[in-house]
Design an enzyme around this catalytic site. Structure first.
Site, PDB file in Angstrom:
ATOM      1  N   ASP A  72       0.867  -1.159   0.021  1.00 43.99           N
ATOM      2  CA  ASP A  72      -0.086   0.012  -0.013  1.00 43.99           C
ATOM      3  C   ASP A  72       0.953   1.338   0.085  1.00 43.99           C
ATOM      4  O   ASP A  72       1.922   1.204  -0.481  1.00 43.99           O
ATOM      5  CB  ASP A  72      -0.941  -0.120   1.118  1.00 43.99           C
ATOM      6  CG  ASP A  72      -2.129   0.700   1.018  1.00 43.99           C
ATOM      7  OD1 ASP A  72      -2.381   1.868   0.545  1.00 43.99           O
ATOM      8  OD2 ASP A  72      -3.344   0.018   0.980  1.00 43.99           O
ATOM      9  N   HIS A  88       2.059   1.687  -3.424  1.00 42.98           N
ATOM     10  CA  HIS A  88       1.265   2.903  -3.821  1.00 42.98           C
ATOM     11  C   HIS A  88       1.540   4.235  -3.915  1.00 42.98           C
ATOM     12  O   HIS A  88       1.137   5.197  -4.338  1.00 42.98           O
ATOM     13  CB  HIS A  88      -0.099   2.788  -3.143  1.00 42.98           C
ATOM     14  CG  HIS A  88      -0.937   1.561  -3.368  1.00 42.98           C
ATOM     15  ND1 HIS A  88      -2.419   1.513  -2.628  1.00 42.98           N
ATOM     16  CD2 HIS A  88      -0.394   0.627  -3.916  1.00 42.98           C
ATOM     17  CE1 HIS A  88      -2.664   0.084  -3.001  1.00 42.98           C
ATOM     18  NE2 HIS A  88      -1.650  -0.550  -3.638  1.00 42.98           N
TER      19      HIS A  88
END
Ligand SMILES: *[C@@H]1O[C@H](CO)[C@@H](O)[C@H](O)[C@H]1NC(C)=O
Ligand SMILES: *[C@@H]1O[C@H](CO)[C@@H](O)[C@H](O)[C@H]1NC(C)=O
Ligand SMILES: *[C@@H]1O[C@H](CO)[C@@H](O)[C@H](O)[C@H]1NC(C)=O
Length: 394
Positions: free
Chosen positions: A217, A240
């Site tokens: 993430d 991310h």
């Protein structure tokens, strides 16, 4: 007379001892508190911490080489004087997350001033058995513990530690002031959900330097109330990317003011550097956000302002975001993009972004979706230096 001399002698002796110990901290070794290899050291660590924290002379809690289990640790201050925790070995979390509530940390430091956490050791969250389980909504599994919480920790240094396979976020900083993370490694697989690297909220003066973050993430995410945040020489990916936000989902969010991301490498991530705010949102501010000298390798959406951030259609994307974004710069950003739309500035139609600067952008795209592009909505950036893609093409 002899008595008097003795008293004076004792006085000097204790002064000498105090001087000696001022130089060398007292060691609170968990093995002297009953910790044994491969056993659960929860109680031993808690007791060693309590003694070190209560000591008027600087102390360090030592967890020596070897592997130990740790069910959970809540290490609270205030302590009498600055305190150090030195982890040389590996601590393993239980694979079963039961007993943890929403937002809980596996290892929590709270109300500590002058903490040093170091030693080269590994905090292994053992997340692989539970990733994607215990979820209330879609992919979000709030009840899984966070490897580290630093709650109201000030004037502190976290250096040379490894956070491995957290069940959820790796590190959460709340209410921190003057905290540096340096030479930290954060590692979880690309497909592990919600394993964000470092999330910071309502904190000021937080630095992250010389750190490697590979997760499923966000690499670093900055929530509301972040002030004077510096991210330098950090390598991100997979994951991310680095993000400010998401902002505007809740009422009473504090402004984000003063973020500098410099000399970072972002590799194999779905986003590069981004600012994200919810549409149909509460009021808010994000200003003085600077992204400079960044190398992108295989990065989707390398440069992104997204004021229409609305995952899982949880909002009315047609109502403009009420977060005011101003004084933002993207400078000297080069490398490769995996999306044709490489520079995408989507600001709010209700509150267009103010004073945005883009300088020296040099990104390459070699996929099949046409030439490399950029988009500017509700923003008129100042442009200088090399520009690839052509700025504000659409
Ligand atoms: C910030 O914290 C460091 C410890 O990491 C300390 O040495 C320094 O004095 C602190 N700075 C201020 C301004 O308190
Ligand atoms: C930061 O990046 C710039 C530009 O790429 C480079 O010239 C400089 O040497 C870097 N500084 C450090 C400390 O890595
Ligand atoms: C990055 O992605 C490329 C292409 O998908 C892959 O070949 C490479 O191994 C990845 N690198 C890392 C460090 O994961």
């Amino acid at each position: 007379m002899a008595l008097k001399l003795n008293i004076i002698g004792a006085y000097f002796l204790s002064l000498l001892l105090a001087l000696a110990s001022a130089r060398k901290p007292l060691v609170f070794d968990v093995t002297t508190y009953g910790a044994q290899l491969n056993m659960d050291i929860t109680q031993a660590l808690s007791n060693a911490w309590k003694d070190a924290c209560a000591s008027p002379i600087r102390g360090k809690v030592l967890i020596p080489r070897g592997t130990y289990k740790l069910s959970r640790a809540t290490l609270e201050g205030p302590c009498k004087v600055p305190i150090k925790v030195q982890l040389q070995g590996t601590l393993r979390a239980p694979t079963d997350p039961s007993g943890f509530n929403e937002g809980d940390g596996w290892v929590t430091f709270r109300n500590v001033d002058g903490l040093t956490l170091a030693g080269g050791g590994t905090f292994d969250g053992q997340g692989s058995a539970v990733w994607g389980k215990n979820c209330e909504q879609q992919q979000y599994c709030g009840k899984l513990p966070i490897n580290f919480r630093f709650d109201f920790v000030t004037n502190s240094l976290i250096r040379d530690i490894i956070s491995l396979n957290s069940k959820q976020f790796h590190i959460n900083v709340l209410g921190g002031q003057n905290v540096t993370f340096s030479r930290v490694k954060i590692i979880a697989p690309e497909d592990s959900p919600n394993t964000d690297g470092i999330h910071i909220g309502r904190s000021s003066g937080i630095s992250i330097t010389d750190t490697v973050i590979q997760t499923g993430d966000d690499c670093v995410s900055l929530g509301d109330g972040c002030k004077e945040i510096s991210i330098r020489r950090v390598t991100c990916g997979p994951g991310h990317g680095i993000s400010v936000g998401s902002l505007g989902k809740y009422s009473n969010e504090d402004p984000v003011e003063g973020v500098i991301v410099r000399n970072c490498t972002i590799r194999n991530t779905s986003n590069g550097v981004r600012v994200k705010t919810w549409p149909d949102s509460h009021d808010g501010l994000a200003s003085n956000l600077h992204f400079e000298d960044i190398v992108m390798e295989n990065v989707g959406n390398p440069v992104l302002i997204d004021q229409e951030y609305c995952p899982w259609n949880q909002c009315n994307a047609k109502v403009p975001s009420r977060i005011k974004i101003s004084d933002v710069s993207f400078k000297n950003i080069r490398g490769t993009s995996t999306t044709a739309l490489a520079v995408n500035l989507v600001c709010s139609s209700g509150f267009p972004c103010q004073n945005v600067e883009i300088a020296d952008i040099d990104l390459q795209y070699s996929g099949n979706d046409g030439p490399i592009m950029s988009q500017c909505k509700n923003v008129k950036p100042t442009i200088s230096g090399k520009q690839n893609p052509n700025p504000c093409a659409t």
